[in-house]
Enzyme design. Structure first.
Site, PDB file in Angstrom:
ATOM      1  N   MET A 194      44.002  16.779  27.614  1.00  0.00           N
ATOM      2  CA  MET A 194      45.188  17.243  26.891  1.00  0.00           C
ATOM      3  C   MET A 194      44.702  18.286  25.888  1.00  0.00           C
ATOM      4  O   MET A 194      43.709  18.053  25.232  1.00  0.00           O
ATOM      5  CB  MET A 194      45.817  16.102  26.100  1.00  0.00           C
ATOM      6  CG  MET A 194      45.864  14.797  26.835  1.00  0.00           C
ATOM      7  SD  MET A 194      47.481  14.442  27.410  1.00  0.00           S
ATOM      8  CE  MET A 194      48.344  14.208  25.876  1.00  0.00           C
ATOM      9  N   CYS A 195      45.386  19.388  25.772  1.00  0.00           N
ATOM     10  CA  CYS A 195      44.817  20.438  24.948  1.00  0.00           C
ATOM     11  C   CYS A 195      45.878  21.321  24.337  1.00  0.00           C
ATOM     12  O   CYS A 195      47.020  21.315  24.753  1.00  0.00           O
ATOM     13  CB  CYS A 195      43.948  21.373  25.785  1.00  0.00           C
ATOM     14  SG  CYS A 195      42.606  20.570  26.619  1.00  0.00           S
TER      15      CYS A 195
END
Ligand SMILES: *[C@@H]1O[C@H](CO)[C@@H](O)[C@H](O)[C@H]1NC(C)=O
Ligand SMILES: *[C@@H]1O[C@H](CO)[C@@H](O)[C@H](O)[C@H]1NC(C)=O
Ligand SMILES: *[C@@H]1O[C@H](CO)[C@@H](O)[C@H](O)[C@H]1NC(C)=O
Ligand SMILES: *[C@@H]1O[C@H](CO)[C@@H](O)[C@H](O)[C@H]1NC(C)=O
Ligand SMILES: *[C@@H]1O[C@H](CO)[C@@H](O)[C@H](O)[C@H]1NC(C)=O
Ligand SMILES: *[C@@H]1O[C@H](CO)[C@@H](O)[C@H](O)[C@H]1NC(C)=O
Length: 395
Positions: free
Chosen positions: A142-143
């Site tokens: 997740m970024c």
């Protein structure tokens, strides 16, 4: 080691706590100011540089780094093994991974298979587990990635790498187990040919794909996970069943950084190559207008969203949701990032203001392992390890 029901309970509690609290302070906060140069409780420390010599045979390239990092990678591989054994206590899954996975996957093209064999031999970890370690970044990353362009046409590219959701929560100090274990594995890599830099990247020792990097003077590239029904598992399954015409996403990013020679070439490859899992590629170039988010299905590109400074689009922000859809209501990092960029103004862009945005909760959260700042034209590349002390949202 957490028992199975306890682990499930902790995850549920974490999810509920976050659900209730995300939109109320102190889980979110006003846009941060003056956090750069990094210091204080959200800054864990710097990342060290290592040189990877591409003139060496792939089997040997990682030996020096892996000799340093072997104890840390054993810790994380052990945690993963324990988690798998918590869910399937017979030990069968790990056995299958160790004995069968390399055969099931067959030849992995390019330098990757030999590189992973070299890493397995130096660390004494079975090849199947090294391969799993390399595959799991395709699934759980997740970024937040941002590209900005200032009034003079100068580009900056920043990202937070968030990793480790659902892989175990440490109740003693409210952290994600894997996220914490990745921090000592985080390294900056200077890939060289003929003793000259080809590209620079930030990665986890033991991982041979790349998720974050730049080619000085030419382009910068980050990869964000994209969830989709037609997800990564299907691609991997097809691969195992023998349909091997697609590329691993972390590997294509590495290939582009290593071998592409312009923004346009990189964009073309990232838009058109068939890949194993859906993804977002965030690509920046070296001049005005060269910045885009490529939204990928496995076969096709759904959307290429570009900077357009003449029309006032001086930044692009990408988290883990398609830009034309609302983010998952428990996980909106996009709106806070945009609010903070809007408050920064186009004339004030710098590493300092970008770091401020990436330090504002929940853009910064308990999954954040590191923050990277890249300036392609000036050749500047910086990565900082992060912490998010309480009160802080889990993701
Ligand atoms: C939390 O505890 C783990 C396990 O003891 C440790 O590795 C990690 O560094 C700690 N993290 C923080 C932010 O204190
Ligand atoms: C790179 O530099 C090292 C030491 O400076 C030297 O021994 C080596 O021959 C150089 N390699 C190449 C390919 O130029
Ligand atoms: C880059 O290109 C070289 C030369 O064609 C090739 O040997 C190498 O495997 C490529 N690297 C990657 C990561 O694909
Ligand atoms: C920008 O990239 C192009 C290739 O896309 C290259 O030809 C050009 O030299 C680069 N410009 C600068 C200033 O480095
Ligand atoms: C940011 O500013 C743009 C341009 O003024 C506006 O369209 C957008 O709604 C703003 N976004 C947020 C989240 O405030
Ligand atoms: C940012 O830019 C705005 C508008 O140009 C200016 O008023 C403000 O003082 C700047 N802020 C900082 C911190 O430089």
């Amino acid at each position: 080691m957490l028992g199975r029901s306890r682990l499930a309970f902790v995850l549920l509690a974490a999810a509920v706590t976050c659900a209730v609290a995300q939109h109320a302070p102190p889980w979110t906060e006003d846009c941060k100011k003056s956090t750069y140069p990094p210091s204080g409780p959200t800054y864990r420390g710097p990342t060290s540089w290592y040189t990877i010599n591409l003139d060496l045979p792939p089997y040997k390239r990682w030996h020096e780094l892996m000799t340093h990092k072997a104890p840390m990678i054993r810790v994380i591989v052990n945690s993963l093994r324990n988690m798998v054994n918590t869910f399937v206590p017979s030990g069968k899954i790990v056995q299958i991974v160790d004995q069968k996975l390399p055969g099931l996957l067959g030849n992995i093209p390019g330098p990757f298979e030999e590189e992973m064999k070299g890493i397995a031999d130096v660390t004494g970890i079975p090849l199947g587990e090294i391969i799993s370690f390399n595959v799991f970044y395709e699934i759980f990353t997740m970024c937040t990635s941002i590209i900005t362009e200032d009034k003079k046409g100068h580009l900056l590219h920043g990202r937070n790498l968030d990793f480790g959701v659902f892989l175990g929560w440490n109740v003693n100090n409210n952290t994600w187990v894997i996220t914490e274990e990745l921090k000592p594995l985080t390294v900056n890599l200077d890939f060289q040919r003929n003793n000259k830099t080809v590209f620079k990247a930030s990665s986890f020792a033991g991982y041979v794909g790349m998720l974050t990097g730049f080619k000085p003077g030419l382009f910068s590239l980050t990869l964000n996970e994209r969830f989709s029904m037609d997800g990564g598992y299907l691609g991997i399954l097809e691969w195992i069943l023998g349909k091997r015409d697609a590329e691993w996403v972390g590997f294509i990013t590495r290939s582009v950084l290593e071998n592409s020679t312009s923004y346009e070439e990189a964009k073309n490859i990232l838009t058109k190559t068939k890949i194993l899992a859906p993804a977002y590629f965030i690509l920046g170039g070296n001049q005005s207008g060269e910045g885009c988010v490529i939204t990928r299905e496995r076969k096709d590109s759904l959307d290429v969203y570009e900077l357009n400074p003449k029309k006032g689009r001086w930044y692009v922000v990408q988290t883990n949701y398609d830009r034309w859809k609302n983010p998952f209501f428990l996980d909106d990092r996009r709106t806070p990032a945009k609010i903070c960029l809007n408050r920064t103004y186009q004339e004030n862009l710098s590493f300092a203001t970008l770091y401020d945005v990436l330090s504002t909760k929940p853009v910064l959260n308990k999954l954040t392992v590191f923050t990277t700042l890249m300036d392609v034209t000036k050749g500047q590349y910086e990565t900082y390890l992060r912490d998010c002390p309480d009160p802080c949202i889990g993701w």
